[in-house]
Design an enzyme around this catalytic site. Sequence first.
Site, PDB file in Angstrom:
ATOM      1  N   CYS A 188       0.865  -1.180   0.000  1.00  0.00           N
ATOM      2  CA  CYS A 188       0.000   0.000   0.000  1.00  0.00           C
ATOM      3  C   CYS A 188       0.904   1.233   0.000  1.00  0.00           C
ATOM      4  O   CYS A 188       1.694   1.417   0.928  1.00  0.00           O
ATOM      5  CB  CYS A 188      -0.861  -0.076   1.271  1.00  0.00           C
ATOM      6  SG  CYS A 188      -1.870   1.363   1.555  1.00  0.00           S
ATOM      7  N   CYS A 243      -2.693  14.899   3.226  1.00  0.00           N
ATOM      8  CA  CYS A 243      -3.786  14.895   2.249  1.00  0.00           C
ATOM      9  C   CYS A 243      -4.632  16.141   2.475  1.00  0.00           C
ATOM     10  O   CYS A 243      -4.887  16.517   3.623  1.00  0.00           O
ATOM     11  CB  CYS A 243      -4.645  13.647   2.381  1.00  0.00           C
ATOM     12  SG  CYS A 243      -5.979  13.591   1.149  1.00  0.00           S
ATOM     13  N   CYS A 251     -11.283  14.571   4.834  1.00  0.00           N
ATOM     14  CA  CYS A 251     -12.348  13.658   5.266  1.00  0.00           C
ATOM     15  C   CYS A 251     -12.314  13.576   6.794  1.00  0.00           C
ATOM     16  O   CYS A 251     -11.263  13.432   7.394  1.00  0.00           O
ATOM     17  CB  CYS A 251     -12.157  12.276   4.646  1.00  0.00           C
ATOM     18  SG  CYS A 251     -12.088  12.345   2.849  1.00  0.00           S
ATOM     19  N   CYS A 269     -10.682  10.542   8.823  1.00  0.00           N
ATOM     20  CA  CYS A 269      -9.378  10.032   8.388  1.00  0.00           C
ATOM     21  C   CYS A 269      -8.251  10.801   9.068  1.00  0.00           C
ATOM     22  O   CYS A 269      -8.183  12.027   8.963  1.00  0.00           O
ATOM     23  CB  CYS A 269      -9.275  10.143   6.870  1.00  0.00           C
ATOM     24  SG  CYS A 269      -7.653   9.695   6.232  1.00  0.00           S
ATOM     25  N   GLY A 274      -2.614  10.303   1.169  1.00  0.00           N
ATOM     26  CA  GLY A 274      -2.831  11.192   0.041  1.00  0.00           C
ATOM     27  C   GLY A 274      -3.945  10.776  -0.893  1.00  0.00           C
ATOM     28  O   GLY A 274      -4.427   9.633  -0.868  1.00  0.00           O
ATOM     29  N   GLU A 275      -4.370  11.729  -1.715  1.00  0.00           N
ATOM     30  CA  GLU A 275      -5.383  11.485  -2.740  1.00  0.00           C
ATOM     31  C   GLU A 275      -4.659  11.403  -4.087  1.00  0.00           C
ATOM     32  O   GLU A 275      -4.206  12.429  -4.618  1.00  0.00           O
ATOM     33  CB  GLU A 275      -6.417  12.621  -2.716  1.00  0.00           C
ATOM     34  CG  GLU A 275      -7.333  12.680  -3.911  1.00  0.00           C
ATOM     35  CD  GLU A 275      -7.989  11.337  -4.277  1.00  0.00           C
ATOM     36  OE1 GLU A 275      -8.391  10.592  -3.383  1.00  0.00           O
ATOM     37  OE2 GLU A 275      -8.078  11.049  -5.486  1.00  0.00           O
ATOM     38  N   SER A 304      -7.068   4.006  -5.442  1.00  0.00           N
ATOM     39  CA  SER A 304      -8.266   4.353  -4.671  1.00  0.00           C
ATOM     40  C   SER A 304      -8.404   5.871  -4.618  1.00  0.00           C
ATOM     41  O   SER A 304      -7.447   6.580  -4.324  1.00  0.00           O
ATOM     42  CB  SER A 304      -8.138   3.787  -3.262  1.00  0.00           C
ATOM     43  OG  SER A 304      -9.200   4.239  -2.462  1.00  0.00           O
ATOM     44  N   SER A 346     -13.696   5.522  -2.694  1.00  0.00           N
ATOM     45  CA  SER A 346     -14.102   5.570  -1.283  1.00  0.00           C
ATOM     46  C   SER A 346     -15.439   6.284  -1.210  1.00  0.00           C
ATOM     47  O   SER A 346     -15.499   7.512  -1.197  1.00  0.00           O
ATOM     48  CB  SER A 346     -13.050   6.323  -0.472  1.00  0.00           C
ATOM     49  OG  SER A 346     -11.836   5.627  -0.522  1.00  0.00           O
ATOM     50  N   LEU A 347     -16.509   5.503  -1.180  1.00  0.00           N
ATOM     51  CA  LEU A 347     -17.840   6.108  -1.217  1.00  0.00           C
ATOM     52  C   LEU A 347     -18.280   6.507   0.196  1.00  0.00           C
ATOM     53  O   LEU A 347     -18.626   7.656   0.455  1.00  0.00           O
ATOM     54  CB  LEU A 347     -18.826   5.117  -1.848  1.00  0.00           C
ATOM     55  CG  LEU A 347     -20.084   5.735  -2.424  1.00  0.00           C
ATOM     56  CD1 LEU A 347     -19.766   6.767  -3.491  1.00  0.00           C
ATOM     57  CD2 LEU A 347     -20.990   4.655  -3.001  1.00  0.00           C
ATOM     58  N   ASN A 348     -18.290   5.557   1.087  1.00  0.00           N
ATOM     59  CA  ASN A 348     -18.471   5.825   2.534  1.00  0.00           C
ATOM     60  C   ASN A 348     -19.837   6.362   2.958  1.00  0.00           C
ATOM     61  O   ASN A 348     -20.076   6.572   4.148  1.00  0.00           O
ATOM     62  CB  ASN A 348     -17.388   6.767   3.068  1.00  0.00           C
ATOM     63  CG  ASN A 348     -15.993   6.186   2.897  1.00  0.00           C
ATOM     64  OD1 ASN A 348     -15.844   4.983   2.796  1.00  0.00           O
ATOM     65  ND2 ASN A 348     -14.985   7.017   2.844  1.00  0.00           N
ATOM     66  N   ASN A 365     -11.500   2.381  11.831  1.00  0.00           N
ATOM     67  CA  ASN A 365     -10.347   2.170  12.711  1.00  0.00           C
ATOM     68  C   ASN A 365     -10.203   3.371  13.623  1.00  0.00           C
ATOM     69  O   ASN A 365      -9.866   4.458  13.152  1.00  0.00           O
ATOM     70  CB  ASN A 365      -9.056   2.039  11.898  1.00  0.00           C
ATOM     71  CG  ASN A 365      -9.016   0.746  11.121  1.00  0.00           C
ATOM     72  OD1 ASN A 365      -9.231  -0.317  11.680  1.00  0.00           O
ATOM     73  ND2 ASN A 365      -8.770   0.847   9.827  1.00  0.00           N
ATOM     74  N   CYS A 414      -5.987   1.210   7.507  1.00  0.00           N
ATOM     75  CA  CYS A 414      -6.584   2.196   6.612  1.00  0.00           C
ATOM     76  C   CYS A 414      -6.879   3.484   7.362  1.00  0.00           C
ATOM     77  O   CYS A 414      -7.543   3.456   8.404  1.00  0.00           O
ATOM     78  CB  CYS A 414      -7.900   1.678   6.059  1.00  0.00           C
ATOM     79  SG  CYS A 414      -7.698   0.367   4.912  1.00  0.00           S
TER      80      CYS A 414
END
Length: 363
Positions: free
Chosen positions: A113, A120, A124, A127, A169-170, A201, A223-225, A299, A342
């Site tokens: 990963c 970032c 969000c 996160c 990061g995005e 992602s 990442s819809l969430n 998490n 994550c």
Amino acid sequence: MCQENTLMFVPQDAKSFTQEQLARWLGQYGIAPYRAGQILRWIYQRGVYSFSEMTDLSKDLRQFLSERLVISQLETEQVQTSKDGSIKYLFRLKDGQHIESVLIPEPGHWTLCISSQAGCGMGCKFCLTGRGGLVRNLESSEIINQVCAVRDDLQDPSSLTNIVFMGMGEPLANYNSVVQAIQTITGNNGLQFSSRRVTLSTVGLAPRIDDLGRDVKVNLAVSLNAADNDTRNKLMPINRTYPIEMILSACRRFPLPSRRTVMFEYVLIAGVNDAPTDAERLARLLRPLRAKINLIPFNPYEGTEFKRPGEDVILAFQKVLLDHHYTAIIRHSKGGDIGAACGQLRAGSELKAQRSRLKGQED
Ligand code: SAH
Ligand code: SF4
């Protein structure tokens, strides 16, 4: 007189070039373009860090290259192994910033990963990476070098088969560098990963999803969430710019090879997005797509008000999706004990906190 003899010049990083760019660079010195592929194979496939080792190039050419180019690598500052076998690498970049990559054990192989930015900027709410804001974009060589460093560290480099852009990061907010890195990671003269085993992602930057589908071959994860815009607006501020419908239409346009799907990630947060009605709505939303769903129980980390739902709630959410015939996997992310799960990556702030704790002990 040639400028090079009169000016001090900083050697360029051979890993910052695509094959085409390197061929062009060589061309200006009258060196045959096919040498570019040869040099890149030495770097990425044989893993050499010195031009002097490239024994099928003439001595003069090796000397010429050594004087003008370097082959960069990341400085590994810390490696931590989790109880579950995942391994977190902390890398120090040349300007002192830090990034993390996580090696995840899977049956018979490893998945890595990797990070695309230091920090970032997407903010969000759930996160930890997002909390510190964006520090800077990574260069393509810094993205590629995460793979090189970890592969060099493995006893059997061929056991690293899968790459996921799910670290810090995005990726689509650092588009050009990420696309160049993917080209090298999957390239014939690059690291030669199968494009079926590389997944990007994204938070859902809709126009960039279209660009990505046009520019490279890679698996797409979103990442819809949340299954409605109100909830998503609250969790992910970028949803006000690219709401769910825009993201899903970009996903429908995304060129999928046969039998491939778009992966939707859904972080389950207690009392926020975890009701069976949310699952029903999600099932309806994704119906027009070839979709798979990864449910990631939240998490927790210090200082967050969000909570992970109970196991019964998670299973009930999954059941709704299964009843609608979706592949819906509960992904209990690995490495929670070492902050590698994550959304837990936070290299910069973690280190600063460690340092100030140490300083406190000294005082
Ligand atoms: N920026 C990209 C790539 C990072 S992937 C993206 O967001 O898709 C990181 C994944 O972890 C995302 O799916 C995100 O929704 C999820 N995530 C973030 N914080 C989390 C947390 N605290 N617990 C579980 N998953 C989290
Ligand atoms: Fe950035 Fe992804 Fe975290 Fe959102 S979930 S803040 S986009 S890393």
